[in-house]
Design a protein around this motif. Structure first.
Motif: not given
Length: 177
Positions: A81-91
């Protein structure tokens, strides 16, 4: 829509064309998918000398939180699966696994990401993939009128809106951080 290879000239002068470049298959696939899906944005090449999200955001005229990154993860049973997240959030995979009701998620490494997406880690586009995968999109990106998403190369991004990003990817909104 094309990946034009144009760059802004210093001191706000006219836009200058870059020398012709070899096609980048992952970027070309992104452009083709964006055209086919009727996207409203553009794919833009970034100058190679930009270092870090703050410089990229300043160059594009947006907040660093409006820059997205993509991550490919694998479930315990081997689904990607792919997650598109804001660069300011650590996954944090264990927290995301809980949100997605998955027993376990692991981050794919560079080789797996390149094999699955045609792009290196962090620059995979969520559209135009040879093997589509379920996509989850950080709700924090909805706070920005324009978001910039990886387009298949470390120096290529495409401009879109959150609602359009959900449509383009068939994505599901998810709270990351």
């Amino acid at each position: 829509m094309r990946w034009t290879g144009t760059r802004e000239a210093p001191a706000g002068g006219p836009v200058a064309a870059s020398p012709p470049r070899a096609p980048v298959p992952a970027v070309e696939a992104t452009v083709a998918a964006l055209v086919a899906l009727g996207a409203s944005g553009e794919v833009r090449e970034l100058p190679a000398d930009l270092c870090g999200p703050a410089e990229v955001a300043a160059h594009l005229g947006v907040a660093p939180a409006a820059l997205a990154r993509t991550t490919v993860l694998t479930t315990r049973d081997g689904r990607r699966l792919m997650v598109v997240s804001s660069r300011v959030h650590r996954l944090f995979p264990p927290a995301l696994a809980a949100v997605l009701s998955e027993p376990e998620l692991t981050l794919d490494d560079d080789v797996d990401v390149l094999h699955r997406t045609g792009a290196v880690l962090g620059s995979a586009s969520p559209v135009g993939l040879a093997e589509p995968m379920p996509t989850f999109v950080d709700v924090a990106l909805a706070l920005h009128p324009v978001v910039w998403v990886p387009a298949g190369h470390p120096h290529a991004l495409f401009r879109t809106r959150y609602d359009e990003l959900l449509r383009l990817t068939g994505g599901h909104p998810v709270e990351i951080g």
